[in-house]
Motif scaffolding. Structure first.
Motif, PDB file in Angstrom:
ATOM      1  N   ASP A  50       0.839  -1.186   0.000  1.00  0.00           N
ATOM      2  CA  ASP A  50       0.000   0.000   0.000  1.00  0.00           C
ATOM      3  C   ASP A  50       0.882   1.246   0.000  1.00  0.00           C
ATOM      4  O   ASP A  50       2.113   1.150  -0.073  1.00  0.00           O
ATOM      5  CB  ASP A  50      -0.969  -0.002   1.187  1.00  0.00           C
ATOM      6  CG  ASP A  50      -0.259   0.016   2.539  1.00  0.00           C
ATOM      7  OD1 ASP A  50       0.906   0.464   2.612  1.00  0.00           O
ATOM      8  OD2 ASP A  50      -0.879  -0.428   3.519  1.00  0.00           O
ATOM      9  N   MET A  51       0.245   2.421   0.100  1.00  0.00           N
ATOM     10  CA  MET A  51       1.000   3.669  -0.022  1.00  0.00           C
ATOM     11  C   MET A  51       1.879   3.963   1.185  1.00  0.00           C
ATOM     12  O   MET A  51       2.657   4.906   1.169  1.00  0.00           O
ATOM     13  CB  MET A  51       0.030   4.829  -0.278  1.00  0.00           C
ATOM     14  CG  MET A  51      -0.563   4.786  -1.682  1.00  0.00           C
ATOM     15  SD  MET A  51      -1.615   6.206  -2.088  1.00  0.00           S
ATOM     16  CE  MET A  51      -3.047   5.854  -1.077  1.00  0.00           C
ATOM     17  N   ALA A 154       3.501  -2.311 -11.528  1.00  0.00           N
ATOM     18  CA  ALA A 154       4.160  -1.910 -10.283  1.00  0.00           C
ATOM     19  C   ALA A 154       3.487  -2.632  -9.133  1.00  0.00           C
ATOM     20  O   ALA A 154       2.259  -2.742  -9.098  1.00  0.00           O
ATOM     21  CB  ALA A 154       4.063  -0.402 -10.079  1.00  0.00           C
ATOM     22  N   ASN A 155       4.273  -3.136  -8.195  1.00  0.00           N
ATOM     23  CA  ASN A 155       3.695  -3.853  -7.062  1.00  0.00           C
ATOM     24  C   ASN A 155       3.530  -2.919  -5.870  1.00  0.00           C
ATOM     25  O   ASN A 155       3.932  -3.196  -4.749  1.00  0.00           O
ATOM     26  CB  ASN A 155       4.525  -5.077  -6.692  1.00  0.00           C
ATOM     27  CG  ASN A 155       5.915  -4.726  -6.220  1.00  0.00           C
ATOM     28  OD1 ASN A 155       6.512  -3.754  -6.684  1.00  0.00           O
ATOM     29  ND2 ASN A 155       6.442  -5.515  -5.301  1.00  0.00           N
ATOM     30  N   MET A 156       2.905  -1.760  -6.159  1.00  0.00           N
ATOM     31  CA  MET A 156       2.564  -0.807  -5.105  1.00  0.00           C
ATOM     32  C   MET A 156       1.322  -0.056  -5.526  1.00  0.00           C
ATOM     33  O   MET A 156       1.122   0.215  -6.714  1.00  0.00           O
ATOM     34  CB  MET A 156       3.705   0.173  -4.851  1.00  0.00           C
ATOM     35  CG  MET A 156       3.420   1.143  -3.713  1.00  0.00           C
ATOM     36  SD  MET A 156       4.821   2.209  -3.346  1.00  0.00           S
ATOM     37  CE  MET A 156       4.149   3.200  -2.019  1.00  0.00           C
ATOM     38  N   GLN A 157       0.498   0.259  -4.563  1.00  0.00           N
ATOM     39  CA  GLN A 157      -0.731   0.995  -4.840  1.00  0.00           C
ATOM     40  C   GLN A 157      -0.371   2.434  -5.156  1.00  0.00           C
ATOM     41  O   GLN A 157       0.084   3.182  -4.300  1.00  0.00           O
ATOM     42  CB  GLN A 157      -1.652   0.939  -3.619  1.00  0.00           C
ATOM     43  CG  GLN A 157      -3.015   1.567  -3.835  1.00  0.00           C
ATOM     44  CD  GLN A 157      -3.942   1.245  -2.684  1.00  0.00           C
ATOM     45  OE1 GLN A 157      -4.017   0.120  -2.230  1.00  0.00           O
ATOM     46  NE2 GLN A 157      -4.648   2.246  -2.213  1.00  0.00           N
ATOM     47  N   THR A 158      -0.555   2.815  -6.408  1.00  0.00           N
ATOM     48  CA  THR A 158      -0.174   4.152  -6.845  1.00  0.00           C
ATOM     49  C   THR A 158      -1.015   4.554  -8.036  1.00  0.00           C
ATOM     50  O   THR A 158      -1.406   3.722  -8.842  1.00  0.00           O
ATOM     51  CB  THR A 158       1.315   4.205  -7.229  1.00  0.00           C
ATOM     52  OG1 THR A 158       1.603   5.493  -7.798  1.00  0.00           O
ATOM     53  CG2 THR A 158       1.663   3.145  -8.253  1.00  0.00           C
ATOM     54  N   GLY A 159      -1.311   5.844  -8.137  1.00  0.00           N
ATOM     55  CA  GLY A 159      -2.048   6.341  -9.287  1.00  0.00           C
ATOM     56  C   GLY A 159      -1.146   6.951 -10.330  1.00  0.00           C
ATOM     57  O   GLY A 159      -1.603   7.375 -11.387  1.00  0.00           O
TER      58      GLY A 159
END
Length: 234
Positions: A50-51, A154-159
């Motif tokens: 997550d962020m 990408a293995n991260m929560q991002t916009g």
């Protein structure tokens, strides 16, 4: 698309996952793609974050699975994009190309909505793209019919930070946003003030979020997502 998946299932008389397997995944030899991954596939899942850089759990889509619940691999997505980039003389390839024929206005003058694709014109060439998020991951695919495609992940929560990189791989003139994310310093807020914000908020009749207390702060809860909230000014 979840409603469309349910409608297809009702019309054909088979579960959506079975229709998908018979008509798309098996013909394209996408052996590592499914709505219900096996134990072997789950063992290969990339951990999403997550962020706050904390491990995120995999989303369970349930009835919404046709709208984005597929598990897949970069190799399988390449097979999927080959429908538009390689000269396949099949009914499936023809249907894939026909997805670009139906257009309606998009969110801005440069973008049109096709069937399952957002379509833009770059340097005189048509480009279809789509993106999505789920459980601490972000994905982006783009394809230029008759030319080439690109997959970015990408293995991260991002916009941000995936679409522009993926588009640059297809169009070297596209700028990548390299602006550093500013460091924000949270301030302490009295518990009595935080408690005022706890509750359920309805942005629309079908769009509801909850604000809950957690430890010494607040979290926003929306479906499977839990986002920590911080105050930076009085």
């Amino acid at each position: 698309y979840a409603l469309l998946g349910a409608a297809l299932s009702a019309r054909i008389g088979k579960p959506y996952a079975e229709i998908l397997q018979e008509r798309i995944l098996t013909p394209l030899r996408m052996r590592a793609t499914s709505l219900a991954p096996s134990a072997a596939v789950r063992a290969r899942l990339i951990q999403g974050y997550d962020m706050e850089f904390a491990p995120a759990r995999v989303w369970e889509f349930g009835a919404l699975a046709p709208a984005g619940g597929l598990f897949s691999t970069a190799r399988d997505l390449r097979k999927f994009l080959a429908l538009w980039t390689e000269p396949f003389d099949t009914a499936l390839a023809q249907v894939a190309h026909d997805m670009f024929l139906v257009r309606r206005p998009g969110p801005d003058p440069q973008t049109h909505m096709a069937l399952g694709w957002r379509v833009i014109e770059r340097n005189g060439r048509r480009l279809g793209w789509s993106n999505g998020s789920g459980g601490g991951v972000r994905s982006y695919v783009a394809v230029a019919p008759g030319a080439e495609g690109v997959v970015a992940y990408a293995n991260m929560q991002t916009g941000i930070g995936v679409e522009d990189i993926g588009l640059r791989a297809r169009d070297p003139t596209n700028e990548v946003d390299v602006t550093p994310i500013p460091l924000r310093v949270a301030i302490a807020v009295p518990a009595t003030v935080l408690d005022r914000y706890v509750g359920v908020y309805a942005y629309a009749p079908d769009d509801i979020i909850s604000i809950a207390r957690e430890s010494d702060g607040l979290v926003l809860v929306s479906g499977p997502n839990r986002l920590r909230l911080y105050a930076k000014t009085q």
